[in-house]
Write a protein that holds these residues in place. Structure first.
Motif, PDB file in Angstrom:
ATOM      1  N   ASN A  96       0.790  -1.227   0.000  1.00 23.72           N
ATOM      2  CA  ASN A  96       0.000   0.000   0.000  1.00 23.72           C
ATOM      3  C   ASN A  96       0.827   1.285   0.000  1.00 23.72           C
ATOM      4  O   ASN A  96       0.271   2.362   0.239  1.00 23.72           O
TER       5      ASN A  96
ATOM      6  N   PHE B  58      -5.647   4.598   4.478  1.00 23.15           N
ATOM      7  CA  PHE B  58      -7.024   4.772   4.007  1.00 23.15           C
ATOM      8  C   PHE B  58      -7.991   5.081   5.149  1.00 23.15           C
ATOM      9  O   PHE B  58      -7.777   4.658   6.281  1.00 23.15           O
TER      10      PHE B  58
ATOM     11  N   ASN C 247     -11.440  -8.246   2.178  1.00 20.01           N
ATOM     12  CA  ASN C 247     -10.744  -6.979   1.943  1.00 20.01           C
ATOM     13  C   ASN C 247      -9.682  -6.733   2.997  1.00 20.01           C
ATOM     14  O   ASN C 247      -8.560  -6.389   2.701  1.00 20.01           O
TER      15      ASN C 247
ATOM     16  N   HIS D  38      -5.331  -5.443   3.196  1.00 22.84           N
ATOM     17  CA  HIS D  38      -5.355  -4.354   4.183  1.00 22.84           C
ATOM     18  C   HIS D  38      -5.456  -4.871   5.623  1.00 22.84           C
ATOM     19  O   HIS D  38      -6.098  -5.891   5.883  1.00 22.84           O
TER      20      HIS D  38
ATOM     21  N   ASP E  84      -5.090   1.224   7.343  1.00 20.71           N
ATOM     22  CA  ASP E  84      -6.481   1.665   7.293  1.00 20.71           C
ATOM     23  C   ASP E  84      -6.926   2.049   8.703  1.00 20.71           C
ATOM     24  O   ASP E  84      -6.685   1.300   9.654  1.00 20.71           O
TER      25      ASP E  84
ATOM     26  N   ARG F   7     -11.352   6.456   0.961  1.00 20.47           N
ATOM     27  CA  ARG F   7     -11.735   5.335   0.087  1.00 20.47           C
ATOM     28  C   ARG F   7     -13.225   5.076   0.238  1.00 20.47           C
ATOM     29  O   ARG F   7     -13.842   5.513   1.215  1.00 20.47           O
TER      30      ARG F   7
ATOM     31  N   TYR G  96     -12.368   0.115  -1.473  1.00 24.03           N
ATOM     32  CA  TYR G  96     -11.028   0.700  -1.641  1.00 24.03           C
ATOM     33  C   TYR G  96     -10.836   1.426  -2.976  1.00 24.03           C
ATOM     34  O   TYR G  96      -9.717   1.595  -3.444  1.00 24.03           O
TER      35      TYR G  96
END
Ligand code: V47
Ligand code: SF4
Length: 375
Positions: A58, A63, A256, A297, A320, A363, A367
């Motif tokens: 990432n 995020f 995710n 993530h 995140d 996001r 995402y």
């Protein structure tokens, strides 16, 4: 410190060096190596490894999402020992039950506001059945079609499907067609059956949790997975939990995000179990980032761990920070979460990320980038 330099240190334990070399080559680590990381890895070593994986996947981005929460009820038929939130029908005066109109009104309260997701989760109410929620999902979608509905843990869904006497496949399809876009990751707790039997004996089994998620993945839903850590489980149980998720992810690619949830001991049946330290929190983020090589993530749920640990976590694998939750999320505040009033404006959250040396990215649930900040 640079990871290569760290791995050349002659004082480094040889098994840790070999794990580090695997991570550097993007190779998968084994179950035993996962346990060794917890047992032998110090914070500096784990941080360097986890940060390497985080930046490979990432870059420098962190995020967040603009969302709001609706908790339809805290009445629950189950009795998880760690839960500070649930009430039974017998002590209803301390509980709440939102009507369909009240739930829809909460959605309407956000009309014109730039939220992309509503997160619906609550207790397992014996009278709020699958058809009640199908009707609500349809009404929300009719009112605001572009709002992503992330709702209902596998525990809530399992109860609804059994009550409605439909199969998991049939029930999930009906909910999805009515407007349910994805599921939150809750209810997973710890998959090990012995620990599960002690802390949450009466709710759905690990196999059922995994089956419900697999069914949702097969319908194309991309969803989260949590792990409740820092209570009576040990490191092997944590790795066993991650291993079961890693195997399902190999099969479906439907997850995710992984979200480690720190056990908080306020006002529940496990209040005498001490909470773990911030060091343990950071180690858990780091080892999950390293172990779950097929998850894109890792999320730190900031209302639970507080803003300072959320900032630090971004150097230990986290990319995140959930969202700008501007509603009270009672399941945490009632268990003694750091942040008793979990509200952060977008500006505050962006500052928190920027101060950690990361780029803030708004996001949507899946995402897709909504906005880039502090480029
Ligand atoms: O499954 C309950 C946890 C979960 C306590 O998917 C507790 O984006 C700590 O899953 N101490 C429900 N944790 C919430 C959840 C969630 C939260 C945020 C984001 C997402 C997502 C999902 O809350 C339960 C349980 O593991 N929980 N009591 C407690 N005392
Ligand atoms: Fe009910 Fe969820 Fe609390 Fe367990 S954690 S008692 S299922 S509200």
């Amino acid at each position: 410190m640079n990871l290569n330099t760290l791995l050349e240190d002659t004082n480094l334990d040889n098994s840790l060096r070999s794990i580090g070399q695997k991570v550097l080559k993007a190779e998968r680590i084994t179950f035993d190596e996962g346990v060794q990381l917890f047992e032998k890895g110090d914070l500096g070593f784990l941080g360097a490894l986890a940060n390497h994986v985080r930046e490979r996947k990432n870059g420098n981005q962190t995020f967040f999402n603009r969302n709001f929460h609706i908790e339809p009820t805290n009445i629950c038929v189950f009795s998880c020992k760690f839960c500070s939130y649930s009430r039974t029908l017998k002590n209803r005066e301390e509980g709440w039950e939102l009507s369909a109109e009240q739930i829809l009104q909460k959605v309407k309260d956000y009309d014109g506001k730039p939220v992309t997701e509503v997160h619906i989760v609550g207790g397992v109410h014996p009278k709020m059945d699958m058809y009640y929620f199908i009707d609500i999902l349809k009404q929300i979608k009719a009112h605001r079609p572009d709002l992503h509905i992330k709702g209902f843990t596998a525990v809530e869904l399992d109860y609804m499907f059994r009550k409605a006497k439909v199969s998991t496949e049939e029930g999930m399809k009906l909910m999805h067609e009515a407007g349910l876009d994805s599921l939150p990751g809750g209810g997973a707790e710890i998959f090990d059956e012995d620990i599960r039997n002690i802390i949450c004996a009466d709710k759905c089994s690990s196999d059922v949790w995994l089956k419900i998620h697999e069914t949702a993945h097969n319908l194309g839903m991309h969803i989260n997975a949590t792990m409740l850590y820092g209570h009576i489980e040990n490191y092997t149980h944590r790795i066993d939990h991650m291993e079961r998720l890693r195997q399902l992810q190999d099969k479906t690619k439907g997850f995710n995000t992984f979200i480690p949830l720190k056990f908080r001991n306020g006002d529940n049946e496990m209040s005498s179990t001490p909470e773990v330290t911030v060091i343990e929190d950071l180690k858990t983020y780091a080892v999950s980032r390293i172990y779950l090589d097929n998850f894109n993530h890792v999320k730190a749920y900031w209302p639970m761990i507080g803003r300072s640990t959320a900032q630090l976590s971004q150097a230990f694998g986290v990319d995140d920070l959930d969202g700008t939750i501007d509603d009270t999320t009672k399941i945490y505040s009632m268990a003694g979460a750091e942040d008793q009033n979990p509200a952060l404006t977008t500006e505050q959250l962006v500052t928190l990320i920027k101060e950690s040396g990361r780029q803030a990215v708004e996001r949507d649930t899946l995402y897709n980038v909504v906005s880039l900040f502090n480029e």
